[in-house]
Scaffold this motif. Sequence first.
Motif, PDB file in Angstrom:
ATOM      1  N   SER A  42      -8.077 -17.826  -6.795  1.00 37.42           N
ATOM      2  CA  SER A  42      -8.332 -16.838  -7.853  1.00 37.42           C
ATOM      3  C   SER A  42      -9.805 -16.476  -7.989  1.00 37.42           C
ATOM      4  N   ASN A  43     -10.684 -17.293  -7.406  1.00 32.98           N
ATOM      5  CA  ASN A  43     -12.118 -17.010  -7.535  1.00 32.98           C
ATOM      6  C   ASN A  43     -12.620 -15.976  -6.528  1.00 32.98           C
ATOM      7  N   LEU A  44     -11.724 -15.519  -5.642  1.00 29.86           N
ATOM      8  CA  LEU A  44     -12.127 -14.537  -4.641  1.00 29.86           C
ATOM      9  C   LEU A  44     -11.799 -13.123  -5.108  1.00 29.86           C
ATOM     10  N   PRO A  45     -12.633 -12.144  -4.736  1.00 27.15           N
ATOM     11  CA  PRO A  45     -12.402 -10.752  -5.153  1.00 27.15           C
ATOM     12  C   PRO A  45     -11.308 -10.084  -4.320  1.00 27.15           C
ATOM     13  N   ILE A  46     -10.086 -10.579  -4.460  1.00 19.62           N
ATOM     14  CA  ILE A  46      -8.952 -10.043  -3.715  1.00 19.62           C
ATOM     15  C   ILE A  46      -7.916  -9.516  -4.704  1.00 19.62           C
ATOM     16  N   LYS A  47      -7.543  -8.270  -4.552  1.00 19.31           N
ATOM     17  CA  LYS A  47      -6.501  -7.687  -5.396  1.00 19.31           C
ATOM     18  C   LYS A  47      -5.140  -8.083  -4.852  1.00 19.31           C
ATOM     19  N   LYS A  48      -4.297  -8.660  -5.696  1.00 21.99           N
ATOM     20  CA  LYS A  48      -2.967  -9.108  -5.281  1.00 21.99           C
ATOM     21  C   LYS A  48      -1.918  -8.103  -5.750  1.00 21.99           C
ATOM     22  N   ILE A  49      -1.089  -7.665  -4.816  1.00 22.60           N
ATOM     23  CA  ILE A  49      -0.090  -6.645  -5.116  1.00 22.60           C
ATOM     24  C   ILE A  49       1.290  -7.186  -4.758  1.00 22.60           C
ATOM     25  N   GLU A  50       2.117  -7.390  -5.756  1.00 29.42           N
ATOM     26  CA  GLU A  50       3.480  -7.847  -5.519  1.00 29.42           C
ATOM     27  C   GLU A  50       4.369  -6.631  -5.309  1.00 29.42           C
ATOM     28  N   LYS A  51       4.768  -6.421  -4.059  1.00 30.91           N
ATOM     29  CA  LYS A  51       5.504  -5.200  -3.731  1.00 30.91           C
ATOM     30  C   LYS A  51       6.396  -5.446  -2.518  1.00 30.91           C
ATOM     31  N   ASP A  52       7.527  -4.772  -2.494  1.00 30.38           N
ATOM     32  CA  ASP A  52       8.441  -4.852  -1.366  1.00 30.38           C
ATOM     33  C   ASP A  52       7.961  -3.877  -0.295  1.00 30.38           C
ATOM     34  N   ILE A  53       7.156  -4.354   0.640  1.00 32.09           N
ATOM     35  CA  ILE A  53       6.581  -3.465   1.637  1.00 32.09           C
ATOM     36  C   ILE A  53       7.581  -3.112   2.746  1.00 32.09           C
ATOM     37  N   SER A  54       8.785  -3.691   2.681  1.00 33.47           N
ATOM     38  CA  SER A  54       9.835  -3.261   3.612  1.00 33.47           C
ATOM     39  C   SER A  54      10.465  -1.952   3.149  1.00 33.47           C
ATOM     40  N   ASN A  55      10.178  -1.555   1.910  1.00 30.63           N
ATOM     41  CA  ASN A  55      10.666  -0.291   1.359  1.00 30.63           C
ATOM     42  C   ASN A  55       9.691   0.825   1.749  1.00 30.63           C
ATOM     43  N   PRO A  56      10.117   1.780   2.594  1.00 31.87           N
ATOM     44  CA  PRO A  56       9.196   2.809   3.091  1.00 31.87           C
ATOM     45  C   PRO A  56       8.503   3.598   1.986  1.00 31.87           C
ATOM     46  N   ASP A  57       9.220   3.901   0.905  1.00 30.41           N
ATOM     47  CA  ASP A  57       8.625   4.673  -0.185  1.00 30.41           C
ATOM     48  C   ASP A  57       7.532   3.887  -0.887  1.00 30.41           C
ATOM     49  N   GLN A  58       7.783   2.601  -1.143  1.00 38.28           N
ATOM     50  CA  GLN A  58       6.770   1.774  -1.787  1.00 38.28           C
ATOM     51  C   GLN A  58       5.561   1.592  -0.881  1.00 38.28           C
ATOM     52  N   LEU A  59       5.814   1.419   0.403  1.00 43.91           N
ATOM     53  CA  LEU A  59       4.710   1.250   1.348  1.00 43.91           C
ATOM     54  C   LEU A  59       3.883   2.526   1.450  1.00 43.91           C
ATOM     55  N   LYS A  60       4.555   3.656   1.520  1.00 44.65           N
ATOM     56  CA  LYS A  60       3.867   4.941   1.644  1.00 44.65           C
ATOM     57  C   LYS A  60       2.920   5.183   0.467  1.00 44.65           C
ATOM     58  N   SER A  61       3.385   4.910  -0.735  1.00 46.05           N
ATOM     59  CA  SER A  61       2.544   5.124  -1.916  1.00 46.05           C
ATOM     60  C   SER A  61       1.381   4.144  -1.954  1.00 46.05           C
ATOM     61  N   LEU A  62       1.608   2.940  -1.452  1.00 51.45           N
ATOM     62  CA  LEU A  62       0.572   1.912  -1.450  1.00 51.45           C
ATOM     63  C   LEU A  62      -0.555   2.253  -0.479  1.00 51.45           C
ATOM     64  N   LEU A  63      -0.223   2.794   0.667  1.00 53.96           N
ATOM     65  CA  LEU A  63      -1.202   3.016   1.728  1.00 53.96           C
ATOM     66  C   LEU A  63      -2.254   4.056   1.370  1.00 53.96           C
ATOM     67  N   LYS A  64      -1.966   4.929   0.443  1.00 51.15           N
ATOM     68  CA  LYS A  64      -2.853   6.056   0.127  1.00 51.15           C
ATOM     69  C   LYS A  64      -4.268   5.622  -0.229  1.00 51.15           C
ATOM     70  N   GLU A  65      -4.421   4.462  -0.866  1.00 54.82           N
ATOM     71  CA  GLU A  65      -5.712   4.060  -1.411  1.00 54.82           C
ATOM     72  C   GLU A  65      -6.644   3.409  -0.390  1.00 54.82           C
ATOM     73  N   TYR A  66      -6.168   3.186   0.842  1.00 54.56           N
ATOM     74  CA  TYR A  66      -6.921   2.316   1.751  1.00 54.56           C
ATOM     75  C   TYR A  66      -7.418   3.036   2.990  1.00 54.56           C
ATOM     76  N   ASP A  67      -8.528   2.508   3.531  1.00 52.03           N
ATOM     77  CA  ASP A  67      -9.152   3.089   4.717  1.00 52.03           C
ATOM     78  C   ASP A  67      -8.601   2.483   6.002  1.00 52.03           C
ATOM     79  N   ILE A  68      -8.275   1.208   5.971  1.00 50.92           N
ATOM     80  CA  ILE A  68      -7.824   0.498   7.173  1.00 50.92           C
ATOM     81  C   ILE A  68      -6.839  -0.590   6.759  1.00 50.92           C
ATOM     82  N   VAL A  69      -5.884  -0.877   7.639  1.00 52.67           N
ATOM     83  CA  VAL A  69      -4.785  -1.786   7.301  1.00 52.67           C
ATOM     84  C   VAL A  69      -4.699  -2.903   8.328  1.00 52.67           C
ATOM     85  N   LEU A  70      -4.377  -4.089   7.854  1.00 49.85           N
ATOM     86  CA  LEU A  70      -4.094  -5.233   8.719  1.00 49.85           C
ATOM     87  C   LEU A  70      -2.634  -5.609   8.502  1.00 49.85           C
TER      88      LEU A  70
END
Length: 379
Positions: A42-70
């Motif tokens: 919890s002491n690290l600056p990491i945003k935690k997102i609880e989401k079903d990333i197997s759901n294409p719609d949820q994944l699509k909306s999530l990806l919008k905010e980011y520059d690069i993905v791992l």
Amino acid sequence: MNVLVLGSGLVGRPMAIDLANDKSFNVSVADISKQNLDRIPSNLPIKKIEKDISNPDQLKSLLKEYDIVLNAVPGFMGYKTLKEIIKAKKNVVDIAFFSENPFELDELAKQNNVTAVVDCGVAPGMSNLLCGYVDKILDKTENILIYVGGLPLIREWPYEYKAGFSPIDVIQEYTRPARYIENRKLVIRPALSDPEYINFPEAGTLEAFNSDGLRTLADTLSAPNMKEKTLRYPGHIEKMLVFRESGFFSEKVIEVNGIKIKPIDFTSKLLFPMWELKEGDEEFTVMRVIIEGEKDKKKIRYTYNLLDRHNEETNVHSMARTTGYTATTVLRLLAEGMFDRKGICPPEYIGQKSECVDFVLNELKEKGVIYNKVIENIG
């Protein structure tokens, strides 16, 4: 730069932590499992997102905010996830090791101006990068042989094995047919076939078997002989063969007392708790990459050896270090613009640029992941 890590498992979590310690990145991690996310300090600056990333719609909306993905999801959902990332026009480093052919997404990636580095772990991953590097140096590459395995330091009966990554992906190593190149021809053999004993000075005698780890090298390099084998403690092959040939790894639905189940689901429930890599369990990763060929009319052999252990100081297990840190280092390559080839890019493409190889090897060495190189004249 905003970075999204998909998956907070055994490898995804250490990758997120590594990137969060770099002030260049704002790091978020998405996972369906709150338990996995809660394991991130919890002491690290990491945003935690609880989401079903197997759901294409949820994944699509999530990806919008980011520059690069791992992408660190399990293999069974890797291809579809990578496709959605490419459609969202995001550069990506992928360690999902899915069974589908990644080059099927090459044209889509080029159309979307995306650099997608696939199979970016230890093997496939660094093994590919090193093969691509030496292949570029040699006038002619003739033989490539890769041995790799992650094993517990303490051997416990009955399996003498712990899974350093998704256990369901481990089972695929025992069921997915192995492809290799022999005399320029593609050969397909069952996984676990052609066992042999190999001695490693600091790990002892291990058994090696055919597995489908050659991956893209079968298509991207022209060496007439190429093979990859997985390493385990002696005796493991026979146990897994009994499971496989008895149907315990089958995905064909059967009926038991009126209940329909897949044998692999039942087997997984029994095996995974026994294979679970628990907090503080010591393990190591061993790899040997042998590339032989010709330079200036002389026969040359390049050998790269890796022996990496669980890091007690950071409590990061070896498979996460060797797989995860390869991926985070390559992500840094992309972020700094050192590698910008568009399309599907297996690590051997990175290996063709010596400055990229130097960057990766130096970054890994700083983290204690060291590849020792030996060059020999063999005739």
